[in-house]
Design an enzyme around this catalytic site. Structure first.
Site, PDB file in Angstrom:
ATOM      1  N   LYS A  59     -29.457 -22.153  22.709  1.00  0.00           N
ATOM      2  CA  LYS A  59     -29.228 -23.165  23.064  1.00  0.00           C
ATOM      3  C   LYS A  59     -30.177 -24.001  23.232  1.00  0.00           C
ATOM      4  O   LYS A  59     -31.182 -23.556  22.904  1.00  0.00           O
ATOM      5  CB  LYS A  59     -29.088 -22.856  25.727  1.00  0.00           C
ATOM      6  N   SER A 136     -25.946 -25.709  32.589  1.00  0.00           N
ATOM      7  CA  SER A 136     -26.229 -27.209  31.637  1.00  0.00           C
ATOM      8  C   SER A 136     -26.013 -26.298  30.031  1.00  0.00           C
ATOM      9  O   SER A 136     -25.858 -26.759  29.035  1.00  0.00           O
ATOM     10  CB  SER A 136     -27.540 -27.427  31.472  1.00  0.00           C
ATOM     11  N   SER A 160     -27.816 -22.363  35.599  1.00  0.00           N
ATOM     12  CA  SER A 160     -26.914 -22.521  34.069  1.00  0.00           C
ATOM     13  C   SER A 160     -26.548 -21.693  33.395  1.00  0.00           C
ATOM     14  O   SER A 160     -26.274 -21.818  32.065  1.00  0.00           O
ATOM     15  CB  SER A 160     -28.381 -23.536  33.879  1.00  0.00           C
TER      16      SER A 160
HETATM   17  N1  GLN Z   1     -27.306 -28.025  38.051  1.00  0.00           N
HETATM   18  C1  GLN Z   1     -28.867 -28.098  38.080  1.00  0.00           C
HETATM   19  C2  GLN Z   1     -29.517 -28.468  37.771  1.00  0.00           C
HETATM   20  O1  GLN Z   1     -28.722 -29.725  37.374  1.00  0.00           O
HETATM   21  C3  GLN Z   1     -28.699 -25.834  37.237  1.00  0.00           C
HETATM   22  C4  GLN Z   1     -29.573 -26.306  36.450  1.00  0.00           C
HETATM   23  C5  GLN Z   1     -30.429 -25.316  35.709  1.00  0.00           C
HETATM   24  O2  GLN Z   1     -30.086 -24.002  35.932  1.00  0.00           O
HETATM   25  N2  GLN Z   1     -30.479 -25.469  33.941  1.00  0.00           N
HETATM   26  O3  GLN Z   1     -30.486 -28.615  38.006  1.00  0.00           O
END
Ligand code: GLN
Length: 482
Positions: A59, A136, A160
């Protein structure tokens, strides 16, 4: 030469941000794929290290000195990291090849991978429709699903890794907080950020975890050796039929679609047939987890992102004169996307005196959740040595990973325009394990011969803090049988 926009190109559209130092456009997908193949071929001949013969994609919030480390943000679109994240070094030392960096929601904020400066990732699991890949870590999940690499690294702050894995039909594992080094991982919310692994094969996921499960003295949140050795004494999976499975009633939320309920029900039924004991449990603080999570995460994000002022760091738009205040506000307004700006505003409000004690209340919910969760497990939490485990407690907890199937890109835009909070509810099933720092995994569960076999089905399994081995062994057994 431009590649024809064939179906396969469209499927991988948006996955890769950079290929070892180069910005990737459609023209480069082809060379990327042939490079992946030739590397696989090369490594197979030279199978000497634990991960020889494997390739991975990271990532793009994990620092690597070649090319850019962008966090899918305009703020860092030209940022070249002077160092390499510990996790990447560990994997390379074990013989794996980093072949690219993957798209994400900007700075890891989102659950769709639509909120990226480089455009959305399209879910390769759906052939004829443009559905979201989840976020994400959507690029990492889509890369694994499209077989661009053997496995991928993502980061999981509130789900994510697990959510995009579930949406694309691959495995997504979030280890216990602090087991894997975060040195070189650009922070979103440092009390929650965890490097996670996405793969198609549970054996590979285990092997990768074994490689990166190490104390790192450069990371102050890395769990020390003493606790690691306590963890090694935790009970391991003996036989799957003796497993006690907890089913938290608080996960039966209103937002859960009948589709996800059915997957949950079918999984529990199949496990019961294998001889497992299924036990309803109650963890009341799960109900307050989503609001506690968004309070904590926004506060930490606002604080972390304050360094990107375009003067010391990040995109600088300022060629017109102005005060320092004008310059910084111009830089930040044009460098961050809408979702990131929203989190900064929310987080700064939470941290301000006007908000009252929101942040403290959220941390109280978090403490309560940790305690309640601990009481449903049968094994000791090594960080709470004065709390005794529950002798008749559970080995693992099981829930669905997502509330409803991934929406189309158009549906996402419409929903977001109507009410941005609707995308936050996607995290309702994944944030409790993040707040508590316990290991959790999303596992594809595909019933054979059902009309919906094309839609990736997934379940989430959660284990006691530090017992990642039990979780992975249980998952392996389960995947062999389903
Ligand atoms: N969707 C969650 C957020 O926006 C989780 C994001 C993540 O785990 N990086 O905070």
């Amino acid at each position: 030469m431009r590649l024809p926009r064939t179906h396969s190109i469209a499927q991988i559209e948006g996955i890769i941000v950079f290929r070892r130092g180069l910005r990737t456009g459609a023209d480069e997908y082809n060379s990327l794929i042939s490079e992946v193949r030739s590397k696989k071929h090369l490594s197979e001949k030279n199978n000497v290290k634990p991960l020889s013969g494997t390739s991975f994609i990271a990532k793009d919030n994990i620092a690597f000195p070649e090319g850019y480390t962008t966090c899918a943000s305009k703020a860092l679109s030209n940022y070249r990291s002077p160092f390499k994240a510990t996790v990447i070094q560990q994997l390379e030392d074990a013989g794996s090849d980093l072949i690219g960096k993957a798209n994400l929601d900007e700075f890891g904020m989102g659950s769709s991978n639509v909120e990226s400066y480089f455009g959305p990732v399209i879910n390769p699991a759906f052939e004829n429709e443009k559905r979201i890949a989840g976020g994400s870590s959507g690029g990492s999940a889509a890369a694994v699903r499209s077989e661009l690499s053997t496995f991928a690294l993502g980061t999981d702050t509130g789900g994510s890794v697990r959510l995009p894995a579930a949406y694309t039909g691959v495995i997504g594992f979030k280890p216990t907080y602090g087991r894997v080094s975060r040195w070189g991982v650009i922070p979103y919310a440092q009390t929650l950020d965890t490097v996670g692994i996405l793969g198609r094969d549970i054996g590979v996921v285990k092997q990768v975890f074994n490689t990166i499960d190490q104390h790192d003295e450069k990371d102050v949140t890395s769990v020390p050796e003493k606790i690691r050795s306590d963890w090694s004494g935790l009970p391991r999976l003996a036989e799957i039929k003796n497993t006690i499975i907890g089913v938290p009633e608080e996960f039966l939320v209103e937002e859960l679609s009948s589709y996800s309920r059915q997957v949950w029900y079918d999984t529990l039924n199949a496990l019961r047939k294998l001889g497992c004991t299924i036990k309803p449990v109650s963890i009341p603080s799960i109900r307050k987890s989503l609001s506690a999570y968004y309070t904590i995460v926004s506060a930490e994000a606002a604080s972390n992102l304050s360094r990107y002022d375009g003067v010391r760091y990040g995109f600088n738009s300022a060629d017109t004169p102005g005060t320092v205040h004008d310059i910084i506000s111009r830089n930040r307004s044009s460098a961050f996307g809408q979702e990131v700006q929203r989190r900064i505003i929310l987080g700064n409000y939470t941290l301000s005196s006007e908000s009252g004690d929101h942040y403290l209340k959220a941390t109280e919910v978090r403490k309560m959740l940790v305690k309640e969760l601990n009481q449903v497990f049968s094994t000791q939490h090594m960080l709470f040595s004065d709390e005794k485990p529950n002798a008749s407690g559970c080995d693992v907890l099981i829930s669905p990973t997502y509330t409803s199937i991934p929406c189309t890109l158009d549906e996402y835009h419409n929903m977001n325009e109507e009410n941005f909070l609707s995308s936050y509810t996607n995290d309702i099933l994944t944030v409790p394990a993040s707040l508590a720092g316990v290991p959790a995994i999303s596992v594809p569960y595909q019933k054979q011969n059902t009309p919906n076999t094309k839609i990736p089905e997934a379940i989430q399994i959660i284990a006691q803090h530090g017992n990642d081995e039990f979780l992975l062994d249980f998952t392996k057994e389960l995947m062999m049988r389903f």
